[in-house]
Design an enzyme around this catalytic site. Structure first.
Site, PDB file in Angstrom:
ATOM      1  N   ASP A  85      -6.265  -6.253  -2.005  1.00  0.00           N
ATOM      2  CA  ASP A  85      -4.896  -6.745  -2.186  1.00  0.00           C
ATOM      3  C   ASP A  85      -4.839  -7.883  -3.214  1.00  0.00           C
ATOM      4  O   ASP A  85      -3.897  -7.962  -4.005  1.00  0.00           O
ATOM      5  CB  ASP A  85      -4.305  -7.196  -0.854  1.00  0.00           C
ATOM      6  CG  ASP A  85      -4.040  -6.030   0.091  1.00  0.00           C
ATOM      7  OD1 ASP A  85      -4.066  -4.869  -0.353  1.00  0.00           O
ATOM      8  OD2 ASP A  85      -3.812  -6.289   1.284  1.00  0.00           O
TER       9      ASP A  85
ATOM     10  N   TYR B 101       0.691   1.808  13.563  1.00  0.00           N
ATOM     11  CA  TYR B 101       1.133   2.789  12.568  1.00  0.00           C
ATOM     12  C   TYR B 101       0.963   4.181  13.149  1.00  0.00           C
ATOM     13  O   TYR B 101      -0.074   4.492  13.710  1.00  0.00           O
ATOM     14  CB  TYR B 101       0.252   2.746  11.311  1.00  0.00           C
ATOM     15  CG  TYR B 101      -0.034   1.392  10.749  1.00  0.00           C
ATOM     16  CD1 TYR B 101       0.656   0.938   9.642  1.00  0.00           C
ATOM     17  CD2 TYR B 101      -1.017   0.573  11.304  1.00  0.00           C
ATOM     18  CE1 TYR B 101       0.378  -0.307   9.096  1.00  0.00           C
ATOM     19  CE2 TYR B 101      -1.294  -0.671  10.770  1.00  0.00           C
ATOM     20  CZ  TYR B 101      -0.598  -1.096   9.675  1.00  0.00           C
ATOM     21  OH  TYR B 101      -0.873  -2.328   9.137  1.00  0.00           O
TER      22      TYR B 101
ATOM     23  N   LYS C 206       5.121   7.093   7.448  1.00  0.00           N
ATOM     24  CA  LYS C 206       4.601   6.417   8.634  1.00  0.00           C
ATOM     25  C   LYS C 206       5.697   5.723   9.414  1.00  0.00           C
ATOM     26  O   LYS C 206       6.732   5.357   8.870  1.00  0.00           O
ATOM     27  CB  LYS C 206       3.487   5.441   8.274  1.00  0.00           C
ATOM     28  CG  LYS C 206       3.827   4.409   7.232  1.00  0.00           C
ATOM     29  CD  LYS C 206       2.569   3.645   6.839  1.00  0.00           C
ATOM     30  CE  LYS C 206       2.714   3.012   5.486  1.00  0.00           C
ATOM     31  NZ  LYS C 206       1.469   2.432   5.031  1.00  0.00           N
TER      32      LYS C 206
ATOM     33  N   HIS D  72       0.818  -1.201   0.000  1.00  0.00           N
ATOM     34  CA  HIS D  72       0.000   0.000   0.000  1.00  0.00           C
ATOM     35  C   HIS D  72       0.859   1.260   0.000  1.00  0.00           C
ATOM     36  O   HIS D  72       1.942   1.278   0.580  1.00  0.00           O
ATOM     37  CB  HIS D  72      -0.891   0.043   1.247  1.00  0.00           C
ATOM     38  CG  HIS D  72      -1.790  -1.139   1.373  1.00  0.00           C
ATOM     39  ND1 HIS D  72      -2.183  -1.634   2.588  1.00  0.00           N
ATOM     40  CD2 HIS D  72      -2.375  -1.939   0.439  1.00  0.00           C
ATOM     41  CE1 HIS D  72      -2.979  -2.686   2.404  1.00  0.00           C
ATOM     42  NE2 HIS D  72      -3.108  -2.890   1.114  1.00  0.00           N
TER      43      HIS D  72
END
Length: 183
Positions: free
Chosen positions: A168, A132, A72, A63
């Site tokens: 995905d 995250y 991140k 992603h």
């Protein structure tokens, strides 16, 4: 806290805390604004914290975000994961570089993923919680997904993909995503 530059992906860092362990378990600092600042990152830029729970074999990714991208900090807070970062910044000296990490709840190490890099991971334990810290609020309209099994990337996932999201499973190849980006 030890900080190491990731040579395969320019601008990526691995933050390794020092857990203090005794008969009760452990304690460690997982985020330190001063340490983050020492490598040129703005600790105040992170605006959202999220967590995912996965079972063994679950694969999430690859992603990234379109537009300005998304930086991140990623940490496995419980269990173990195989973590992947792919540099998709055309102007980067490590363009298309890949870095692989095993992150675990035992070490509490954190990977900094720069904006413009794809990220994914696979759970290696019965339960794996992944945290995250993200520098922009999530906007689903900017989501980009690349096939985790793209042969051009040849990511050595340690386990068969036990489960993935529909997004995905149906993700385009890297070549298709790059072609869309050009047009």
């Amino acid at each position: 806290m030890k900080v190491t530059e990731v040579p395969e992906v320019a601008g990526a860092f691995l933050f390794e805390p020092t857990p203090h362990t005794d008969e009760r378990g452990f304690f460690c600092r997982t985020f330190d604004a001063e340490v983050v600042r020492s490598v040129g990152l703005d600790p105040g830029a992170f605006v959202q914290d999220s967590v995912s729970r996965s079972v063994r074999g679950v694969l999430r990714g690859l992603h990234l975000r379109s537009g300005a991208g998304e930086a991140k900090l990623v940490r496995c807070s419980y269990g173990r994961i195989f973590d992947v970062v792919v540099d998709l910044r055309p102007d980067s000296p490590t363009y298309l570089g890949r870095a692989f990490f095993e992150l675990s709840g035992e070490t509490q190490a954190t990977v900094y993923v720069p904006a413009g890099c794809a990220h994914g991971f696979q759970a290696l334990t019965g339960t794996a919680d992944t945290s995250y810290r993200i520098d922009r609020p999530h906007d689903p309209a900017e989501d980009v997904t690349i096939a985790f099994d793209d042969p051009d990337l040849a990511i050595p996932w340690p386990l068969p993909a036990a489960s993935t999201s529909r997004r995905d499973r149906e993700a385009p190849s890297l070549a298709e995503v790059l072609k869309q980006k050009e047009s």
